[in-house]
Design an enzyme around this catalytic site. Structure first.
Site, short mmCIF file in Angstrom:
data_model
loop_
_atom_site.label_atom_id
_atom_site.label_comp_id
_atom_site.label_asym_id
_atom_site.label_seq_id
_atom_site.Cartn_x
_atom_site.Cartn_y
_atom_site.Cartn_z
N HIS A 326 0.81 -1.22 0.00
CA HIS A 326 0.00 0.00 0.00
C HIS A 326 0.84 1.27 0.00
O HIS A 326 0.36 2.33 -0.40
CB HIS A 326 -0.95 0.01 1.21
CG HIS A 326 -2.10 -0.92 1.05
ND1 HIS A 326 -2.04 -2.23 1.44
CD2 HIS A 326 -3.34 -0.73 0.52
CE1 HIS A 326 -3.21 -2.82 1.17
NE2 HIS A 326 -4.00 -1.93 0.60
N GLY A 327 2.05 1.18 0.47
CA GLY A 327 2.86 2.40 0.46
C GLY A 327 4.19 2.19 1.15
O GLY A 327 4.36 1.27 1.95
#
Lengths: 489, 357
Positions: A326-327
């Site tokens: 996700h990041g």
């Protein structure tokens, strides 16, 4: 181009639709596919054309490896493994380079007190999605579960614009047979009606619900260190609601657009906030990502076929990777870790034969999800911690005046009081804010989800008028700029 | 299949009709005067130019109003004020006693984009730039996170002059006309038109006045603003509370995330451009309420306003620009009673800083 934009709804989508089916109607099937690729790449390049060569190179590379894997005979198993490894490693390296390099450098700088310059690379749009999709394709080709010798078909599979930017993450084997079906080359009014129906639901979810809650969530996170008990709960719940309606709204729109082209994309959500356990939640939230993580990370690690301790470590690894996907940040790692840990606890709990009342299970699960979304959304662990502290009353108890006498009668002291308006001001809210929560939370917990609504859809004059009204309202709300949250992942 | 085909037809007909009627409603009501010159804003600008003070205007697009003034003005304008609401009460008499044509084009929440756009409007519409340009430079002009977006009404003009200043083509993908026509199907504009209709039901959205001592905002002949009478004599205690809240409650207006000076290059190129066209530029630094100022400079997140003042003074000195005022109210002995809130001075504040030099 955003789904929730005038350009997409009134220009790109109708033009793509009519040209695609016109080409099919005059039996130019290959041209229609080529057009679909062109339209999808145009859609992708709308943000920034500099990303285009990267996705093209990635497609070409994976197509070559995939073809080689499919052509390779069984007795060359070793070389197939090598090929697959090369393919997967190259995809992962691409993702690491663009998405995680600065994160690594920052941490090396901290650990070694060095001063290596950051690369400040722009994150290519949708890189996480198209990389995962193509890794899945390579593995499926290796396993002999799919094969593709036509470059145009493969490009359609990767770039098909409804799912290109933020999923659902689809499998080659579930997409390409649909493109090959002759009856899918002609306009299907049932699919168009269903497509419009679910697209409007998605658009409404995004521009009316998610974008409204986004205001309170963003303001709350901007003032993370100053939130009182009530403001911090409103902030976290607003983000929980925003994220779901934003992402599921996007997916509904993608499914709707897919249906217009007679392509059925998989559902990504199934009322996740109704989940009664963390395991249940991951069967309902971002289903195609969960499927990917299960099939291409968890199971290859050994899945459930290993010792109990190894299962726990596999779960942790899978979810930390899921978090990182996700990041690039410690908040995402921590979020993945917490979810992995919750799954381990859930497994131990089941193993010990304990049972939990459904309502209590739901209550614990929802609150766990809500709190961990704070970690997911926060800019730093410190910021997340500040909000979570406030949620437990450790940053002051500013309460509305109306509760003053009641709290006094209960003997609570050291509580500050203010008007409800003052409490809401820090999160940019007003007196309509509680009303929005009162309407939206029951929808989340009790109402049918879009999948169920789609299955029970019956065309009638009333639904046509109702959805035309909803669509008009959503179109009116299009003018404000708002990007989908999952675009950045 | 037929039932689905009918459903699709009915859906599209209903949708098209509803959008058509909403657009028609917005076009006809047009509370911000966006469509055509026949709007009440166009009439108000004509009245103002013809020497009448207009009162009662509210919830309108100030940028559009000023662009109409510029377009409809027949006389050559010699002197203008640019700036935000902090500069709105700057009168012609404070700037010049000469018989020159003067307009105060200050707009709420003005940022550098507004300055540039208004100058471009003069250059494009009138073929000249006024000789004297007094700019009320606010600190947030140099904060790229100032959150100001109202300048987008004048986006075309901003990008037009910006291309010249930066000597390159600038992204103008969202043209003013597209912004304008999108208002026909804009939720906020629909709501504001409904509210506008409700508000003006049976009366005009503005009126002509011969006195400024009324309980409505009034645009004087120089387009400067007179706030409602009671607002000009505020309760001192209330102002004190507002001044404290200005800094301590939530975000300080347009000064959030202000860690370094942005837009310097664009700003300097703009000023140099004006000077190269023979304009005389003046900077006006409107002070903050002393209560707010003390809190601002004590707070590391906002103390940057002192750096901005130093920068502006330096730049003005090097560029031969006269500078009036200071963000620091103590330099002019201003007190809480000279303000209406944390950052807006009464008329006498403007007068005093401009008299000083």
């Amino acid at each position: 181009m955003l789904f929730n934009s005038y350009e997409f709804i009134f220009a790109f989508l109708p033009i793509s639709f009519f040209v695609y089916f016109y080409l099919n109607s005059i039996r130019l099937t290959t041209a229609s596919r080529a057009f679909l690729v062109f339209a999808s790449l145009f859609f992708y390049s709308w943000w920034n054309i500099v990303y285009l060569p990267l996705i093209l190179v990635s497609i070409l590379f994976n197509y070559s490896i995939g073809t080689a894997l499919s052509e390779n005979k069984e007795h060359k198993r070793v070389s197939k493994k090598v090929l697959l490894s090369v393919g997967v490693v190259a995809n992962v390296l691409l993702l690491v380079y663009f998405k995680y390099m600065d994160f690594f450098i920052e941490n090396i700088n901290i650990l070694t007190s060095s001063n290596i310059s950051l690369l400040h690379l722009a994150l290519p749009l949708a890189i996480s999605f198209f990389t995962f999709q193509q890794i899945a394709y390579l593995v499926d080709s290796y396993r002999g579960e799919t094969k593709e010798y036509n470059f145009l078909n493969y490009t359609v599979f990767v770039t098909f614009f409804p799912q290109l930017i933020a999923g659902p993450i689809v499998h080659h084997k579930e997409m390409m047979p649909q493109f090959s079906k002759l009856k899918n080359n002609i306009i299907n009014y049932r699919n168009i009606a269903l497509g419009i129906f679910i697209f409007i639901i998605g658009l409404f979810k995004k521009v009316v619900i998610a974008d409204t809650f986004a205001i309170w969530a963003s303001s709350g996170f901007e003032n993370a260190y100053d939130l009182s008990l009530i403001a911090s709960w409103i902030t976290s719940l607003a983000y929980t609601i925003q994220l779901y309606f934003d992402f599921s709204g996007y997916t509904d729109m993608a499914i709707g657009v897919g249906l217009l082209f007679n392509i059925k994309l998989p559902f990504n959500f199934n009322s996740p906030y109704k989940a009664v356990s963390i395991q249940d939640f991951w069967r309902r939230w971002h289903i195609t990502l969960s499927r990917f993580l299960r099939d291409y990370i968890y199971i290859p690690l050994g899945g459930n076929r290993v010792g109990e301790f190894k299962i726990y470590s596999n779960l942790m690894i899978t979810f930390i990777i899921g978090g990182l996907w996700h990041g690039a940040g410690w908040t995402f790692v921590l979020w993945g870790f917490l979810h992995g840990l919750a799954l381990v606890v859930h497994r131990v709990w089941q193993k010990l034969g304990f049972k939990l009342n459904s309502f209590i299970g739901w209550f614990i699960t929802f609150n766990f999800i809500n709190i961990t979304w704070v970690v997911f959304r926060a800019e730093s662990v410190a910021e997340a911690w500040a909000i979570i502290r406030s949620m437990f009353g450790l940053n002051g108890l500013l309460m509305p005046n109306v509760l003053h006498s009641w709290f006094d009668s209960l003997g609570f002291v050291n509580i500050e009081y203010g008007s409800f308006v003052t409490i809401l001001k820090l999160i940019n809210g007003d007196l309509s804010t509680p009303l929005w929560f009162l309407v939206t939370l029951p929808i989340l917990f009790l109402a049918q989800n879009s999948k169920e609504m789609l299955y029970s859809f019956k065309p009638s004059k009333l639904t046509a008028l109702f959805f035309a009204t909803i669509f008009s309202l959503s179109v009116l709300k299009l003018s404000g700029y708002s990007e989908f949250l999952y675009f950045r992942f | 299949m037929k039932i689905f085909k009918n459903w699709i037809q009915l859906f599209f007909i209903s949708f098209i009709l509803s959008i058509f009627f909403i657009s028609l409603f917005n076009f006809l009501v047009d509370s911000a005067g966006i469509f055509g010159n026949k709007s009440y804003l166009a009439k108000a600008s004509e009245d103002l130019i013809s020497g009448k003070m207009v009162a009662g205007l509210s919830d309108y697009d100030e940028r559009l109003f000023h662009s109409l003034i510029i377009k409809k003005q027949k006389k050559k304008v010699d002197s203008i004020v640019l700036g935000s609401s902090r500069a709105m009460v700057t009168r012609k008499k404070f700037i010049s006693t000469k018989e020159e044509v003067f307009f105060n084009h200050a707009v709420s929440g003005a940022s550098l984009e507004d300055y540039i756009a208004i100058v471009d409007l003069y250059e494009k519409e009138k073929g000249y730039i006024p000789k004297y340009i007094s700019i009320g430079v606010d600190p947030w002009v140099f904060n790229k996170f100032n959150g100001q977006s109202r300048w987008r009404t004048l986006k075309d003009n901003y990008f037009d002059l910006l291309s010249k200043l930066m000597k390159k083509n600038v992204d103008t993908s969202l043209s003013i006309s597209s912004i304008k026509w999108k208002q026909l199907i804009n939720y906020e504009y629909t709501i504001s038109n409904i509210l506008f209709l409700r508000k003006i039901f049976g009366r005009n959205p503005y009126y002509i006045t011969s006195t400024v001592d009324i309980e409505d905002s009034t645009r004087a002949l120089d387009a400067s603003l007179y706030y409602p009478l009671s607002y000009r004599t505020p309760d001192r205690k209330l102002v004190e509370q507002l001044a404290i809240k200005f800094v301590t409650k939530g975000q300080v207006y347009s000064l959030e995330k202000f860690t370094k000076l942005d837009n310097i290059d664009e700003f300097e190129k703009f000023i140099n451009y004006l000077q190269s066209k023979g304009c005389v530029v003046r900077f006006m630094l409107f002070p903050y309420n002393p209560i707010s100022y003390d809190l601002l400079i004590k707070d590391k997140d906002y103390a940057i306003i002192q750096d901005i003042e130093s920068y502006l003074k330096n730049f003005a000195k090097n560029s031969d620009i006269e500078i009036f005022g200071s963000y620091n109210p103590y330099k002019f002995d201003f007190k809480n009673s000279d303000f209406t809130d944390g950052m807006h001075g009464l008329e006498r504040v403007s007068k005093k800083i401009l008299e000083r030099n």
